[in-house]
Structure formats: structure tokens, C-alpha cells
Write a protein that holds these residues in place. Structure first.
Motif, short mmCIF file in Angstrom:
data_model
loop_
_atom_site.label_atom_id
_atom_site.label_comp_id
_atom_site.label_asym_id
_atom_site.label_seq_id
_atom_site.Cartn_x
_atom_site.Cartn_y
_atom_site.Cartn_z
N HIS A 59 -4.40 -11.90 -9.89
CA HIS A 59 -2.99 -12.13 -9.56
C HIS A 59 -2.86 -13.04 -8.33
CE1 HIS A 59 1.24 -10.14 -9.78
NE2 HIS A 59 1.28 -11.45 -9.78
N ASN A 60 -3.64 -12.74 -7.28
CA ASN A 60 -3.56 -13.57 -6.08
C ASN A 60 -4.06 -14.99 -6.33
OD1 ASN A 60 -2.31 -12.21 -3.88
ND2 ASN A 60 -4.05 -10.78 -3.84
N VAL B 210 -0.93 -6.34 -5.98
CA VAL B 210 -1.27 -7.09 -7.21
C VAL B 210 -0.98 -6.23 -8.43
CG1 VAL B 210 -2.97 -8.69 -6.26
CG2 VAL B 210 -3.69 -6.40 -6.94
N LYS B 211 -0.61 -6.90 -9.52
CA LYS B 211 -0.26 -6.17 -10.74
C LYS B 211 -1.19 -6.51 -11.89
CE LYS B 211 4.59 -6.24 -9.40
NZ LYS B 211 5.90 -6.81 -9.63
N GLY C 146 2.16 1.14 -6.40
CA GLY C 146 1.17 1.87 -5.64
C GLY C 146 1.41 3.37 -5.59
N GLY C 147 2.33 3.89 -6.34
CA GLY C 147 2.53 5.33 -6.37
C GLY C 147 3.72 5.63 -7.26
N THR C 148 3.77 6.82 -7.84
CA THR C 148 4.92 7.13 -8.68
C THR C 148 6.03 7.70 -7.80
OG1 THR C 148 4.24 9.37 -9.09
CG2 THR C 148 3.40 7.72 -10.60
N VAL C 149 7.23 7.69 -8.37
CA VAL C 149 8.35 8.27 -7.63
C VAL C 149 8.02 9.72 -7.29
CG1 VAL C 149 10.78 8.90 -7.85
CG2 VAL C 149 10.00 6.70 -8.70
N ALA C 150 7.27 10.36 -8.23
CA ALA C 150 6.95 11.78 -8.03
C ALA C 150 5.99 12.01 -6.87
CB ALA C 150 6.36 12.33 -9.33
N ASP C 151 5.37 10.92 -6.36
CA ASP C 151 4.46 11.10 -5.22
C ASP C 151 5.17 11.52 -3.95
OD1 ASP C 151 2.25 10.45 -6.62
OD2 ASP C 151 2.18 8.36 -5.97
N SER D 76 -10.94 -11.63 -0.46
CA SER D 76 -11.24 -10.43 0.31
C SER D 76 -11.00 -9.16 -0.49
CB SER D 76 -10.38 -10.40 1.59
OG SER D 76 -10.37 -11.65 2.20
N GLY D 77 -10.70 -9.28 -1.78
CA GLY D 77 -10.54 -8.08 -2.61
C GLY D 77 -9.12 -7.58 -2.74
N ASP D 78 -8.12 -8.45 -2.54
CA ASP D 78 -6.70 -8.11 -2.79
C ASP D 78 -6.25 -6.88 -1.98
OD1 ASP D 78 -6.64 -10.11 -4.90
OD2 ASP D 78 -7.74 -8.67 -6.11
N THR D 79 -6.39 -6.98 -0.69
CA THR D 79 -6.02 -5.83 0.13
C THR D 79 -4.67 -5.99 0.81
OG1 THR D 79 -7.15 -6.79 2.03
CG2 THR D 79 -8.44 -5.27 0.66
N TYR D 80 -4.10 -7.19 0.82
CA TYR D 80 -2.86 -7.41 1.57
C TYR D 80 -1.64 -7.42 0.64
CZ TYR D 80 0.37 -9.59 4.91
OH TYR D 80 1.44 -9.86 5.73
N PHE D 81 -1.59 -8.37 -0.28
CA PHE D 81 -0.44 -8.46 -1.21
C PHE D 81 -0.65 -7.49 -2.37
CE2 PHE D 81 -0.73 -12.73 0.72
CZ PHE D 81 0.57 -12.87 1.19
#
Ligand code: GN1
Ligand code: MG
Length: 399
Positions: free
Chosen positions: A364-365, A359-360, A26-31, A352-357
Motif C-alpha cells: 500500500h505504501n 495500510v489496508k 486497527g481495531g473493531t468498534v467492539a474493542d 521500514s515495514g509500514d509502521t507509520y501510515f
């Protein structure tokens, strides 16, 4: 020369891999400005680097290196997912109480290296167990437990036995945690009827137009709906006692010593709260006995491995001497229930659109849900043998 090119290529691949891992999370290390974030904690030395770590579905986790007067030291830094854990201060309050208590019990038992056996929180400069940055993100830091490893899958019977023993020992160590009752960090976390209601509401809403493609999965749950309230009913009737439980007893939430393979420390304590011992046993069995990954799309590979179940039951019951007879009666059922419930949670998130876990990949869910349901079927088919094994282990642990 060839070796040198090989080395550079390896570094490049490692770099790309790290970058991919960071993006997936969900984000790069650079974030993040790690230099700044860690400066708010009472960690010793100069910050060197932060790398993504572990494979949790909820938080962002980094292994942080400091140079402490010439010696590299590591810490574990986490950005708490406060969409899932809405009250970070409450989880940290629970974790502080539980880890302090475990440490004092271990000290009383004569352990010398207690900081390896119970997570140690690194406080912020203003003496808080976590830190909120100016953008509203919550961060926390732990001492990094060295010489220990986690696995995403069980690779030997000893491994399963030691992990199960470590979780039971953890429950035993917190069994006399003084009042007050711990915060419920996620209310109704293991309330299966409430999870069923959430699934039915997601089906009703069909916000992503996915319901049509999961009729079989919905039917799978509905045909087992009458089982959902069984443990809660026995708890309400006073037959199953509320305990302090971990509630996320996956195989990768227990650290094993990298040399001896013995359990070192139970981690991921966010969901430590009042619960049933059965949920911890059931989720451990779900996670340890699976013959394939939690998200395996090829269901022909997914089954409950009986030899691993036996090792888990032996390990757990060798330490869980506090269990009552009513709890013992439901051990095997709890494995199916917790696995069904997690499958329902993955399905609800898919709808519900994969908002909790996190996903890659696409679906996936749904893959995770299907793999859980395949595990439920495998456990149902093998329930009699599982009951026999529990009865044998129970007898041995009593003698
Ligand atoms: C989540 O945080 P992590 O990845 O260890 C989830 C558990 C599930 C698990 C399934 C707070 O655990 O309940 O069993 O995924 N944690 C939360 O892998 O929802
Ligand atoms: Mg977790």
C-alpha cells in the motif's frame, strides 16, 4: 416482503462494511468501551452509539451519537495516535489556542454560528482538553459540525476553489495569533533534507529486504536530491517568513457546507504549528489536483489536472493577501517539493515495514509512493503553465 428482505440485506451489507472499516483501522468498534470513554467527557445526554468515521491515516475517529433529552446530538471522538504524536498535551494546547483565536476573530467579524466555523473541543470531566484511559490511550472529543461534508477527491472546480479559499482564510485568521510560538508537534515535519536522510537510512538498514524492488524509486529521489533544501535555505536566509500553518491541507481536511458548497471549517489541526505558507499551498495542490486516488496503483491514471490547479490557485490567492513576493516565487516549486517529500515518506515507511501510515493491503505504501512520484513528474512537465497561472492570479488578487 421483497422490500423487507432487501432492507435486511442492505443492513447486513452496511454492518459488514462498518465491520471491515473498523478492522482496517486497527481495531473493531467492539474493542473499545465507548460508554465508559465518553463518560469522562462533558457531553450532554445519554450515549447511544459510536461508528468509525472519516479516512485519516493516523488516528482512529468515531462519530458518536448521544440522546440529549430526546434530540440526537453528535460528537467526534478520536483516539490520538501517540506513536506519531508523542505529546498529546502539546497538540491539544496548540489546537485550543488556535481554535479559540479563530472563534474570537470570527465573532469580531460578526459571525453568528462560530461553532460551525472553528473546531470546538469538549473538555474532560477533570477540565482537560483530552483524556487518558487506564490502558494509556489518549482520547479527545469535538462538537460534530452538522450539515457539512468532506470529500476524498475534488469533484468540481468550485469545490477546489472553495477548499483552497478556506485554507487561505484559515492562515489569514491565525496570522495574528499572539505569542508564544506554537509547539512543534512533530519536529522537522516538513524538513525535506531530514526526510531524505531518513529515507537513506531506511535504504541502508533494509530491515524488510525490500530495497531491491524499489531501485527506480530510490533513483527518482536521488536525481532530485539537490532540490530538497531549497525552501529551507531561503527560510534560513530570512527570505521566506515562518507563519502559523496547517501542514496537512488535504482535500478531506476541510469541511464544505452540504447545501452551498462553501468552506465551513478547517479540521485535523494536529499539525498546526510554525511552518511555511508554501507547504500548505503545495500540499493542497498535490491533494486537489490529482486525477486519481492518493494510492492509485494504475499510474496511467495519475496526473496533475491543470483546470483544478487554476481553481486552487485562484481560491488560495483570493484570500492569501498576506503572501510576500518571495513566497509567490516558490508557489509552483512547493507543489513538486511537498509531493516528492510525501512520496519519500511513503517509501521510507514501506522500507521500514509500514509502521507509520495505516495500510489496508500489501504494498500500500509503495503504491502511494509511486502515485506521488507520478504526480511530481506530471507537475514537472506542466511547470511553465502553472507559473503563468500563478502570475495571472497574483496580478488579479493585487488589483
Ligand atoms: C497523514 O492524518 P492524515 O491522514 O490527514 C499525514 C500527512 C500526509 C497524509 C497523506 C501527521 O494525514 O502528513 O500528508 O497522511 N499526517 C501525519 O495522506 O503524518
Ligand atoms: Mg492528519
Amino acid at each position: 416482503m421483497g422490500g423487507h428482505i432487501g432492507f435486511n440485506a442492505a443492513l447486513l451489507v452496511l454492518g459488514l462494511f462498518r465491520c471491515r472499516r473498523a478492522l482496517e483501522k486497527g481495531g473493531t468498534v467492539a474493542d473499545w468501551d465507548f460508554q465508559d470513554i465518553v463518560s469522562h467527557f462533558r457531553a450532554w445526554g445519554d450515549f447511544v452509539e459510536a461508528q468509525p468515521h472519516g479516512s485519516g491515516h493516523i488516528h482512529d475517529t468515531y462519530k458518536v451519537t448521544f440522546n440529549m433529552a430526546g434530540t440526537p446530538v453528535h460528537y467526534l471522538l478520536q483516539r490520538i495516535n501517540h506513536r506519531v504524536f508523542k505529546q498529546p498535551a502539546a497538540i491539544m494546547d496548540n489546537i485550543l489556542r488556535v481554535t479559540d483565536h479563530v472563534r474570537s476573530r470570527l465573532k469580531a467579524e460578526g459571525f453568528s454560528d462560530v461553532t460551525r466555523h472553528s473546531l470546538c473541543i469538549v473538555f474532560s470531566r477533570n477540565r482537560k482538553p483530552c483524556y487518558q484511559d487506564s490502558a494509556g490511550h489518549w482520547w479527545r472529543m469535538y462538537l460534530f459540525v452538522e450539515g457539512a461534508v468532506t470529500y476524498d477527491a475534488v469533484d468540481s472546480l468550485d469545490h477546489a476553489y472553495e477548499a483552497a479559499k478556506a485554507y487561505a482564510r484559515f492562515q489569514a485568521l491565525v496570522s495574528d495569533l499572539p505569542e508564544p510560538r506554537l509547539h512543534e508537534t512533530i519536529p522537522d515535519f516538513h524538513n525535506t533534507p531530514a526526510r531524505l536522510t531518513a529515507l537513506r537510512e531506511a535504504v541502508e538498514r533494509d530491515s524488510c529486504g525490500r530495497v531491491a524492488s524499489v531501485q527506480r524509486e530510490i533513483e527518482f529521489v536521488e536525481s532530485r536530491a539537490d532540490q530538497c533544501g531549497r525552501l529551507l535555505a531561503r527560510q534560513r536566509a530570512g527570505e521566506l517568513p515562518e507563519r502559523v500553518t496547517h501542514n496537512d491541507t488535504k482535500i478531506n481536511n476541510v469541511l464544505l457546507d452540504e447545501k452551498t458548497g462553501k468552506g465551513v471549517c478547517v479540521i485535523d489541526l494536529d499539525t498546526v504549528m510554525p511552518g511555511l505558507a508554501l507547504y500548505d499551498f503545495g500540499d493542497m495542490v498535490r491533494s486537489c489536483t490529482a486525477s486519481a486516488a492518493e494510492d492509485e496503483p494504475d499510474l496511467s491514471k495519475v496526473r496533475m489536472r491543470m483546470d483544478v490547479f487554476e481553481a486552487v490557485a485562484r481560491g488560495f490567492l483570493s484570500e492569501a493577501r498576506f503572501l510576500m513576493h518571495a513566497e509567490r516565487e516558490e508557489l509552483v516549486f512547493s507543489c513538486r517539493l511537498i509531493t516528492l517529500m510525501l512520496g519519500m515518506r511513503f517509501l521510507t515507511d514501506y522500507l521500514s515495514g509500514d509502521t507509520y501510515f495505516k495500510v489496508k493491503r500489501d504494498n500500500h505504501n509503495l503504491d502511494r509512493c509511486r502515485a506521488q512520484f507520478a504526480m511530481v513528474e506530471s507537475m514537472e512537465a506542466q511547470a511553465d503553465r502553472m507559473e503563468q497561472i500563478v502570475a495571472e492570479c497574483w496580478q488579479k488578487s493585487a488589483s
